[in-house]
Scaffold this active site. Structure first.
Site, PDB file in Angstrom:
ATOM      1  N   LYS A 146       0.839  -1.198   0.000  1.00  0.00           N
ATOM      2  CA  LYS A 146       0.000   0.000   0.000  1.00  0.00           C
ATOM      3  C   LYS A 146       0.879   1.255   0.000  1.00  0.00           C
ATOM      4  O   LYS A 146       0.632   2.208  -0.739  1.00  0.00           O
ATOM      5  CB  LYS A 146      -0.892  -0.019   1.251  1.00  0.00           C
ATOM      6  CG  LYS A 146      -1.976   1.041   1.232  1.00  0.00           C
ATOM      7  CD  LYS A 146      -2.625   1.204   2.577  1.00  0.00           C
ATOM      8  CE  LYS A 146      -3.858   0.354   2.722  1.00  0.00           C
ATOM      9  NZ  LYS A 146      -4.600   0.639   3.965  1.00  0.00           N
TER      10      LYS A 146
ATOM     11  N   CYS B 182     -19.641   2.195  10.061  1.00  0.00           N
ATOM     12  CA  CYS B 182     -19.699   3.023  11.277  1.00  0.00           C
ATOM     13  C   CYS B 182     -20.970   2.851  12.094  1.00  0.00           C
ATOM     14  O   CYS B 182     -20.906   2.513  13.269  1.00  0.00           O
ATOM     15  CB  CYS B 182     -19.532   4.485  10.894  1.00  0.00           C
ATOM     16  SG  CYS B 182     -17.992   4.756  10.015  1.00  0.00           S
TER      17      CYS B 182
HETATM   18  C1  UGA Z   1     -21.364   8.040   9.274  1.00  0.00           C
HETATM   19  C2  UGA Z   1     -21.644   9.451   9.835  1.00  0.00           C
HETATM   20  O1  UGA Z   1     -22.627  10.114   9.041  1.00  0.00           O
HETATM   21  C3  UGA Z   1     -20.360  10.280   9.870  1.00  0.00           C
HETATM   22  O2  UGA Z   1     -20.597  11.535  10.492  1.00  0.00           O
HETATM   23  C4  UGA Z   1     -19.294   9.501  10.681  1.00  0.00           C
HETATM   24  O3  UGA Z   1     -18.060  10.199  10.684  1.00  0.00           O
HETATM   25  C5  UGA Z   1     -19.081   8.151  10.049  1.00  0.00           C
HETATM   26  O4  UGA Z   1     -20.321   7.425  10.035  1.00  0.00           O
HETATM   27  C6  UGA Z   1     -18.043   7.445  10.876  1.00  0.00           C
HETATM   28  O5  UGA Z   1     -18.284   7.206  12.074  1.00  0.00           O
HETATM   29  O6  UGA Z   1     -16.907   7.244  10.385  1.00  0.00           O
HETATM   30  P1  UGA Z   1     -21.093   7.027   6.795  1.00  0.00           P
HETATM   31  O7  UGA Z   1     -21.149   5.686   7.465  1.00  0.00           O
HETATM   32  O8  UGA Z   1     -20.013   7.291   5.803  1.00  0.00           O
HETATM   33  O9  UGA Z   1     -20.970   8.200   7.914  1.00  0.00           O
HETATM   34  O10 UGA Z   1     -22.448   7.199   6.011  1.00  0.00           O
HETATM   35  P2  UGA Z   1     -23.817   8.015   6.134  1.00  0.00           P
HETATM   36  O11 UGA Z   1     -23.937   8.935   4.986  1.00  0.00           O
HETATM   37  O12 UGA Z   1     -23.991   8.577   7.464  1.00  0.00           O
HETATM   38  O13 UGA Z   1     -24.856   6.820   5.873  1.00  0.00           O
HETATM   39  C7  UGA Z   1     -24.932   5.688   6.741  1.00  0.00           C
HETATM   40  C8  UGA Z   1     -26.061   4.781   6.346  1.00  0.00           C
HETATM   41  O14 UGA Z   1     -27.300   5.383   6.672  1.00  0.00           O
HETATM   42  C9  UGA Z   1     -26.142   4.438   4.855  1.00  0.00           C
HETATM   43  O15 UGA Z   1     -26.422   3.060   4.720  1.00  0.00           O
HETATM   44  C10 UGA Z   1     -27.286   5.283   4.348  1.00  0.00           C
HETATM   45  O16 UGA Z   1     -27.922   4.709   3.241  1.00  0.00           O
HETATM   46  C11 UGA Z   1     -28.189   5.312   5.567  1.00  0.00           C
HETATM   47  N1  UGA Z   1     -29.099   6.486   5.611  1.00  0.00           N
HETATM   48  C12 UGA Z   1     -28.587   7.730   5.761  1.00  0.00           C
HETATM   49  C13 UGA Z   1     -30.464   6.291   5.533  1.00  0.00           C
HETATM   50  O17 UGA Z   1     -30.950   5.146   5.412  1.00  0.00           O
HETATM   51  N2  UGA Z   1     -31.290   7.383   5.610  1.00  0.00           N
HETATM   52  C14 UGA Z   1     -30.810   8.634   5.766  1.00  0.00           C
HETATM   53  O18 UGA Z   1     -31.635   9.577   5.840  1.00  0.00           O
HETATM   54  C15 UGA Z   1     -29.426   8.823   5.826  1.00  0.00           C
END
Ligand code: UGA
Length: 427
Positions: free
Chosen positions: A40, A256
């Site tokens: 990597k 996450c």
């Molecule tokens: C999440 C948090 O949003 C970040 O702030 C955090 O830093 C990150 O985890 C982490 O701990 O590293 P992430 O997992 O990249 O980020 O993705 P999100 O955009 O939050 O989506 C998570 C899941 O929720 C996805 O499966 C998405 O489809 C779902 N989701 C999101 C919904 O089903 N409905 C929504 O309204 C929003």
């Protein structure tokens, strides 16, 4: 030392580490980034970025003269005093976080009072206190990350807030960490270490709760004839509620939310408190993934021998991450119902081939849909909106049935084109 001259150490060149390293380099700092995987490191030295994150590869290539990749911790210790810890903390079988990689990092750091470990990895509340006891000379600062996959570079450059936790002994290091973030102009919150650790877990748990809540409103709306997208719009305009994370769907996934919700529940349990709400949040999410199967059965009866197409494998668009992706649960569940499953994803199928257990991997959405008895839209990739649903898709499917797991497509247009269309919570 002024922040514009402060060199930065980054330990772990995974998704968080690489985004952190590339963004600090972009802001003008010399960055010494260490990973234990030599292939990597070699690839990164050549400017090849091993993960798919919009804008990251350009950033790494653009800041190459300030980005130094190495396998040696000694290089990082010689080059920087603030050491951002960005290693994995995956869940164990018990739901607790596995801190073995953090421990391995600690074992490589001496008790130097010149250096501070700045914790970006998500860790249980209490980890900082434990590290401070174990390494009394070393500085310790908690600086949790709130990046979202797919928009991580932009999130880093324009954060809602930056959280920096430290004890008094490490306050001078915390000042230097805060100075690194000043150019972004974000609100900087200074707290004690345990509170900073809790802010991270509580934020993710709250967002997951919001999703499970709207998913249950969706399920009830289906019974009572309401439309959850209208409900969410009406709720979200209340400033106390806010419009984000109210998109109903087939459940949250990713590396996450599932991990952090269960880690917080476990942490509470270990301290003698039963966190009832999070227990329900997790259960609702599991059931939400499985409801899709019922929607297919409603139209098709038994799924034995049926050809089912899954559009999207990644846990959300703009990433090739399939960790805890709903698609994997759905593919397994459908196969155990006797269906033949074909999947397509614009970027994530290579990563998931081994995890999809017997599903056929298609090269295009049309190939997956060809002859299908039903389809499920799992990930809201923009290209699925561009498909000619009323024309070539309709002609190719054996039976025009679509379960839109993200309320992403125009249901009325699809129905008018002859589809049986099932959204989420659109009674
Ligand atoms: C999440 C948090 O949003 C970040 O702030 C955090 O830093 C990150 O985890 C982490 O701990 O590293 P992430 O997992 O990249 O980020 O993705 P999100 O955009 O939050 O989506 C998570 C899941 O929720 C996805 O499966 C998405 O489809 C779902 N989701 C999101 C919904 O089903 N409905 C929504 O309204 C929003």
């Amino acid at each position: 030392m002024t922040a514009d001259r402060e060199p930065v150490g980054v330990i772990g060149a995974g998704w968080v580490g690489l985004v952190t390293a590339a963004c600090f380099a972009r802001l003008g700092h010399e960055v010494h980034c260490r990973d234990i995987v030599s292939e990597k490191v070699e690839a990164l030295r050549r400017g090849e970025v091993p993960i798919y994150e919009p804008g990251l590869a350009e950033l790494v290539r653009g800041a190459r003269d300030r980005l130094h990749f190495t396998t040696e911790m000694a290089d990082v210790l010689a080059g920087a005093e603030l050491l951002f810890c960005c290693v994995d903390t995956p869940p164990t079988y018990s739901g607790d976080a596995d801190l073995s990689r953090v421990e391995a990092v600690l074992d490589e750091l001496g008790d130097s009072d010149r250096h501070a470990l700045v914790m970006k990895s998500t860790v249980p509340v209490g980890t900082g206190r434990w590290i401070e006891r174990r390494r009394p000379e070393l500085g310790y600062v908690s600086n949790p990350e709130f990046l979202k996959e797919g928009t991580a570079v932009d999130d880093f450059m324009h954060p809602d807030r930056v959280v920096i936790g430290s004890g008094e002994r490490s306050a001078r290091f915390a000042d230097r960490v805060a100075a690194l973030y000043e150019p972004q102009g974000a609100t900087i919150i200074r707290t004690d270490v345990a509170s900073a650790e809790m802010i991270k877990l509580a934020s993710n748990a709250f967002l997951a709760t919001k999703i499970s809540f709207i998913n249950e409103i969706a399920n009830v709306s289906e019974e009572l004839g309401a439309d959850v997208t209208e409900v969410a719009r009406g709720m979200g305009l209340d400033e106390r509620i806010g419009p984000q994370f109210l998109r109903a769907g087939i459940g949250y996934g990713g590396s996450c939310f599932p991990k952090d919700v269960s880690a917080l529940k476990q942490l509470a349990g270990n301290s003698g408190y039963h966190f009832q709400l999070l227990t329900a949040v997790i259960e609702v999410n599991e059931l939400q993934k499985r409801r899709t199967v019922g929607k297919l059965q409603k139209h098709l009866g038994s799924l034995v021998g049926k050809e089912i197409a899954l559009l999207g494998v990644a846990f959300k668009p703009d990433t090739d991450d399939v960790r805890e992706a709903t698609s994997l649960v759905l593919a397994a569940r459908l196969r155990s119902e006797g269906a033949h499953v074909r999947v397509y994803d614009p970027v994530a199928t290579e990563r998931s081939r081994d995890l999809l257990g017997g599903a056929t991997v298609a090269e295009s959405a049309l190939e997956a849909l060809d002859g299908a008895d039903g389809a499920v839209l799992v990930t809201e990739w923009p290209e699925f909106r561009e498909l000619d649903w009323a024309g070539s898709v309709r002609e190719r499917m054996a039976n025009p049935l679509l379960v839109d797991g993200r309320n992403f497509l125009d249901g009325d247009a699809l129905r008018a084109a002859g589809f049986a269309y099932e959204g989420i919570g659109r009674g």
